[in-house]
Design an enzyme around this catalytic site. Structure first.
Site, PDB file in Angstrom:
ATOM      1  CE1 TYR A 182       2.322   4.929   7.830  1.00  0.00           C
ATOM      2  CE2 TYR A 182       3.664   6.054   9.479  1.00  0.00           C
ATOM      3  CZ  TYR A 182       2.676   6.083   8.513  1.00  0.00           C
ATOM      4  OH  TYR A 182       2.046   7.267   8.221  1.00  0.00           O
TER       5      TYR A 182
ATOM      6  CG  ASN B 179      -1.934  -1.130   1.158  1.00  0.00           C
ATOM      7  OD1 ASN B 179      -2.736  -1.205   0.232  1.00  0.00           O
ATOM      8  ND2 ASN B 179      -1.870  -2.034   2.123  1.00  0.00           N
TER       9      ASN B 179
END
Lengths: 257, 257
Positions: B146, B84
């Protein structure tokens, strides 16, 4: 170092240079992407770094890693470097942490900083009297998506070092050619890395004490725009070759290292 | 700016702050990951940045991009941020180049540099009298995967800027909360970004002239370890809020911006 050293990408040019120079210096565990043409003299396996199972099998029992595997093509498409270079390197680091590996040497690349070679700076930066230097503290400027993948590998190493404590050395490898530097190619001469200096800098990275490093892997060329001071200071790198020593007749006469 | 501005991740908190502050300032084209609860007042679509077709549809006809979409969880697993955040951002840049987009604003994150917050530096670095500053020229030190994905997004932007010329602004967004800063959380107060300052810095990034920038997106807090000088100098950022102005009674009494 008592435990075996895992060498991924053992079938590539960098792997060949390392094994030629350090054959007997370590107990090697080799990982090939394709079955080797000749039976290796060392423990080995054939596998893919994008396979968790292959990576776990490769990492089993090793104490240090030299991670060269990946798509080596500067023009490699995104999907390939995403899978083989980015995802593959993350899988390698995860497995290294699980195994308790202490030292992880990552084959980064000059392509992670290729876009510093702007029209304004070239070809002057390739010449012996030019003082422009990159030293590894600069933010990456990849010249292609392969370079993006190598810069990402460096960031992954930063994270795994900070979070999990293993020592990480990123070597931005220059232009490795066997025997003599590229001919009639100033840029390649400026970032030339001889086979024996390639083996030596990886030996240094396995032996030295450090936390997290980014160094340039080139010989001690008169032409250079990558500083090798950090490699000398932290790793004890003492390169023997210089692309300026290979001119005309001498270049042809030089024996293979 | 005459052409619409594509806002991905329009359903998230940053998207809400931007739309609340800049609703009428631009012609928006919104991209949501899930169908919005209320019918938006702007052109919109529902799609996934990991789908080439969705990204092409989103990019069609736009002149600038604010790219917020991605897995926003600091603890997100690797496979999710790989798909993503990393692959999705590469697809966005490719499509932006194909469309001839001139300006690409990327939501980076404080997590790209989270590991600078070492035990030795904290909690002192969160306090008003501490002079430690990160200014965006430092190499990333992500505190989680992340953060690795956000640092990779920055490198992708560097490549697409250098290779294709579009202007790229990476905003390392701090701690965005509505109305008032986090309570009893020094770190969150030090990197607080108010809703109106969030809208304003994105407005600046759409309006200013620049090549490639990495800036910190926080309010003008007394406590800070991120410099906002670069955002002020290059983008004309003029933040209105300061987490120090919200104490005790005053904090509760402060109206929503």
């Amino acid at each position: 170092m008592d435990d075996p050293v895992l060498l991924t990408g053992a079938g590539g040019a960098v792997g060949a240079a390392i094994l030629e120079g350090l054959e007997d210096a370590y107990e090697w565990k080799l990982m090939f992407h394709s079955p080797p043409a000749e039976e290796p003299d060392h423990e080995y396996l054939v596998g893919d770094v994008s396979s968790e199972g292959d990576v776990a099998a490769a990492m089993d029992g090793v104490g240090a890693v030299i991670h060269l595997a990946g798509d080596p093509r500067p023009e490699a498409p995104w999907d390939s470097v995403l899978e083989n270079n980015i995802d593959g390197t993350q899988k390698m680091y995860e497995a290294a942490v699980d195994e308790g590996v202490e030292k992880f040497v990552f084959a980064s690349s000059n392509h992670a900083v290729g876009s510093f070679e702007t029209d304004e700076r070239t070809p002057e930066m390739y010449r012996p009297d030019d003082q422009y230097r990159l030293d590894g503290t600069e933010l990456p400027r990849p010249g292609n998506l392969y370079g993006v993948s190598k810069a990402t590998g460096e960031v992954l190493g930063r994270y795994y070092h900070d979070e999990h404590g293993l020592s990480v050395c990123n070597i931005r490898i220059g232009n490795l050619t066997r025997g003599h530097p590229p001919i009639d190619y100033e840029r390649g001469q400026a970032m030339w890395l001889s086979y024996r200096d390639c083996a030596h800098i990886h030996d240094c990275a396995l032996q030295a004490d450090y936390e997290y490093e980014i160094v340039y892997g080139i010989s001690d060329n008169d032409r250079k725009y990558y500083s090798i001071e950090r490699a000398k200071d932290v790793l004890g790198y003492d390169p023997q070759d210089n692309s300026a020593h290979f001119d005309g007749e001498e270049r042809v006469a030089e024996p293979e290292p």
